[in-house]
Design a protein around this motif. Structure first.
Motif, PDB file in Angstrom:
ATOM      1  N   MET A  15       0.833  -1.202   0.000  1.00 36.95           N
ATOM      2  CA  MET A  15       0.000   0.000   0.000  1.00 36.95           C
ATOM      3  C   MET A  15       0.868   1.251   0.000  1.00 36.95           C
ATOM      4  O   MET A  15       1.934   1.297   0.616  1.00 36.95           O
ATOM      5  N   HIS A  16       0.418   2.237  -0.740  1.00 31.70           N
ATOM      6  CA  HIS A  16       1.138   3.501  -0.777  1.00 31.70           C
ATOM      7  C   HIS A  16       0.807   4.314   0.470  1.00 31.70           C
ATOM      8  O   HIS A  16      -0.350   4.388   0.903  1.00 31.70           O
ATOM      9  N   LYS A  17       1.843   4.920   1.031  1.00 27.97           N
ATOM     10  CA  LYS A  17       1.635   5.787   2.193  1.00 27.97           C
ATOM     11  C   LYS A  17       0.963   7.082   1.750  1.00 27.97           C
ATOM     12  O   LYS A  17       1.398   7.720   0.791  1.00 27.97           O
ATOM     13  N   ALA A  18      -0.106   7.453   2.443  1.00 27.81           N
ATOM     14  CA  ALA A  18      -0.833   8.677   2.078  1.00 27.81           C
ATOM     15  C   ALA A  18       0.051   9.895   2.323  1.00 27.81           C
ATOM     16  O   ALA A  18       0.732  10.004   3.349  1.00 27.81           O
ATOM     17  N   GLN A  19       0.075  10.810   1.370  1.00 31.42           N
ATOM     18  CA  GLN A  19       0.848  12.033   1.498  1.00 31.42           C
ATOM     19  C   GLN A  19       0.015  13.098   2.197  1.00 31.42           C
ATOM     20  O   GLN A  19      -1.164  13.281   1.895  1.00 31.42           O
ATOM     21  N   SER A  20       0.655  13.782   3.150  1.00 34.67           N
ATOM     22  CA  SER A  20      -0.067  14.851   3.845  1.00 34.67           C
ATOM     23  C   SER A  20      -0.139  16.090   2.952  1.00 34.67           C
ATOM     24  O   SER A  20       0.799  16.399   2.219  1.00 34.67           O
ATOM     25  N   ILE A  21      -1.259  16.757   3.008  1.00 34.94           N
ATOM     26  CA  ILE A  21      -1.451  17.964   2.214  1.00 34.94           C
ATOM     27  C   ILE A  21      -1.071  19.167   3.071  1.00 34.94           C
ATOM     28  O   ILE A  21      -1.583  19.326   4.179  1.00 34.94           O
ATOM     29  N   PRO A  22      -0.115  20.003   2.606  1.00 35.90           N
ATOM     30  CA  PRO A  22       0.285  21.162   3.416  1.00 35.90           C
ATOM     31  C   PRO A  22      -0.884  22.121   3.599  1.00 35.90           C
ATOM     32  O   PRO A  22      -1.716  22.301   2.707  1.00 35.90           O
ATOM     33  N   HIS A  23      -0.945  22.728   4.771  1.00 36.50           N
ATOM     34  CA  HIS A  23      -2.014  23.667   5.064  1.00 36.50           C
ATOM     35  C   HIS A  23      -1.587  25.080   4.678  1.00 36.50           C
ATOM     36  O   HIS A  23      -0.516  25.541   5.058  1.00 36.50           O
ATOM     37  N   ALA A  24      -2.425  25.751   3.918  1.00 36.76           N
ATOM     38  CA  ALA A  24      -2.134  27.134   3.529  1.00 36.76           C
ATOM     39  C   ALA A  24      -2.415  28.055   4.709  1.00 36.76           C
ATOM     40  O   ALA A  24      -3.195  27.729   5.605  1.00 36.76           O
ATOM     41  N   ALA A  25      -1.771  29.209   4.716  1.00 38.06           N
ATOM     42  CA  ALA A  25      -2.008  30.220   5.741  1.00 38.06           C
ATOM     43  C   ALA A  25      -2.649  31.438   5.089  1.00 38.06           C
ATOM     44  O   ALA A  25      -2.183  31.911   4.047  1.00 38.06           O
ATOM     45  N   LYS A  26      -3.728  31.934   5.671  1.00 36.01           N
ATOM     46  CA  LYS A  26      -4.420  33.100   5.141  1.00 36.01           C
ATOM     47  C   LYS A  26      -4.645  34.118   6.257  1.00 36.01           C
ATOM     48  O   LYS A  26      -4.910  33.745   7.403  1.00 36.01           O
ATOM     49  N   ILE A  27      -4.529  35.369   5.902  1.00 37.36           N
ATOM     50  CA  ILE A  27      -4.663  36.466   6.863  1.00 37.36           C
ATOM     51  C   ILE A  27      -5.939  37.241   6.550  1.00 37.36           C
ATOM     52  O   ILE A  27      -6.132  37.692   5.414  1.00 37.36           O
ATOM     53  N   PHE A  28      -6.793  37.374   7.555  1.00 36.67           N
ATOM     54  CA  PHE A  28      -8.018  38.154   7.414  1.00 36.67           C
ATOM     55  C   PHE A  28      -8.034  39.249   8.474  1.00 36.67           C
ATOM     56  O   PHE A  28      -7.400  39.132   9.517  1.00 36.67           O
ATOM     57  N   SER A  29      -8.779  40.291   8.190  1.00 40.02           N
ATOM     58  CA  SER A  29      -8.836  41.405   9.132  1.00 40.02           C
ATOM     59  C   SER A  29     -10.267  41.761   9.469  1.00 40.02           C
ATOM     60  O   SER A  29     -11.155  41.743   8.608  1.00 40.02           O
ATOM     61  N   GLY A  30     -10.483  42.108  10.746  1.00 40.09           N
ATOM     62  CA  GLY A  30     -11.728  42.744  11.136  1.00 40.09           C
ATOM     63  C   GLY A  30     -11.650  44.232  10.832  1.00 40.09           C
ATOM     64  O   GLY A  30     -10.616  44.734  10.385  1.00 40.09           O
ATOM     65  N   THR A  31     -12.700  44.940  11.104  1.00 36.34           N
ATOM     66  CA  THR A  31     -12.744  46.364  10.749  1.00 36.34           C
ATOM     67  C   THR A  31     -11.836  47.219  11.619  1.00 36.34           C
ATOM     68  O   THR A  31     -11.488  48.339  11.242  1.00 36.34           O
ATOM     69  N   ALA A  32     -11.391  46.719  12.780  1.00 38.14           N
ATOM     70  CA  ALA A  32     -10.585  47.530  13.691  1.00 38.14           C
ATOM     71  C   ALA A  32      -9.111  47.565  13.320  1.00 38.14           C
ATOM     72  O   ALA A  32      -8.390  48.442  13.789  1.00 38.14           O
ATOM     73  N   SER A  33      -8.649  46.623  12.506  1.00 38.13           N
ATOM     74  CA  SER A  33      -7.200  46.510  12.271  1.00 38.13           C
ATOM     75  C   SER A  33      -6.866  46.282  10.801  1.00 38.13           C
ATOM     76  O   SER A  33      -5.913  45.573  10.467  1.00 38.13           O
ATOM     77  N   GLU A  34      -7.625  46.907   9.916  1.00 35.98           N
ATOM     78  CA  GLU A  34      -7.434  46.664   8.485  1.00 35.98           C
ATOM     79  C   GLU A  34      -6.052  47.101   8.006  1.00 35.98           C
ATOM     80  O   GLU A  34      -5.382  46.383   7.272  1.00 35.98           O
TER      81      GLU A  34
END
Length: 259
Positions: free
Chosen positions: A1-20
């Motif tokens: 059986m082939h070992k499952a490859q982990s999928i890298p997690h992306a990083a995303k930055i969001f802002s609220g209205t106080a710190s745009e």
């Protein structure tokens, strides 16, 4: 059986209205744009955030200071909840300013411990980690059962104070509670420190203040963690000048101001 490859997690930055503006600068540093987020406000003040792009399986950084605390805190809580319900992998709340930090203990009967309540709400909403800075009291970190990164702005202000090249440098604590913070900085510069001991009748109203230490002919830098009305800084600066200081500057974790 082939070992499952982990999928890298992306990083995303969001802002609220106080710190745009801050979120834009942070994203620019990492070579990206802030994520797309819509925040609708109904006529009765109700807040409804909506992610306009997929966050499934991603690290989500939500940049939002909680001042004035009510609406901005609620907005952050809803942003966290929306991200968790959209299957974000991890939600990291970035609070440059942590509201209710001054309410960190029962200093008189029948009062709330607001900073603990805020910690409970952030955790209950689904935050996996907290990033904040210059808490009013470092022990607030202990109110969380999730990891907290407590950043220290000394890394910014110490080089700035160094380049001022003040020959008779003295640091001033605007109240007794700031003593430990000032002692650390003063020891780095091998400089003296003084304390402005204040007494309040009620919040935002100083009844009296006295200076502990000598400032005659000194270049004084006042450092505090929170500036609300500015009354403490102004009164402290006036007292230090009255006692013979050559110059007085204030660094309230904001750009330096000379009085």
């Amino acid at each position: 059986m082939h070992k499952a490859q982990s999928i890298p997690h992306a990083a995303k930055i969001f802002s609220g209205t106080a710190s745009e503006a801050l979120a834009v600068e942070i994203a620019k540093h990492f070579g990206c744009d802030p994520g797309k987020l819509s925040i609708q406000r109904f006529a009765d003040g109700e807040i409804s955030p909506n992610y306009l792009e997929s966050v499934r399986g991603d690290y989500i950084f939500l940049v939002q200071s909680t001042y004035s605390p009510g609406d901005n805190l609620m907005e952050l809580l809803l942003m966290i909840d929306a991200a968790k319900r959209a299957s974000a992998y991890k939600v990291i709340a970035v609070l440059p300013y942590y509201g209710y930090a001054r309410q960190d203990r029962k200093d008189r009967p029948r009062v709330a411990i607001g900073s603990k309540l805020v910690a409970n709400m952030l955790t209950a909403a689904g935050a996996d980690r907290i990033v904040t800075m210059d808490l009013h009291a470092p022990q607030i970190q202990g109110y969380f059962d999730i990891p907290v990164d407590h950043l220290d702005s000394h890394a910014v202000f110490i080089p700035y104070i160094e380049q001022l090249q003040l020959k008779n440098l003295t640091f001033a604590a605007p109240d007794v509670g700031a003593t430990n913070r000032i002692r650390e900085i003063a020891s780095y510069f091998n400089a003296d420190m003084v304390i402005c001991d204040k007494h309040r009748k009620r919040a935002n109203e100083i009844a009296s203040m006295r200076l502990i230490g000598d400032v005659e002919g000194r270049d004084v830098v006042i450092i505090d963690d929170i500036c609300d009305t500015g009354g403490t800084l102004a009164k402290c600066a006036a007292l230090i000048k009255e006692k013979g200081a050559r110059s007085v500057r204030g660094n309230d974790y904001a750009p330096s101001v000379e009085w």
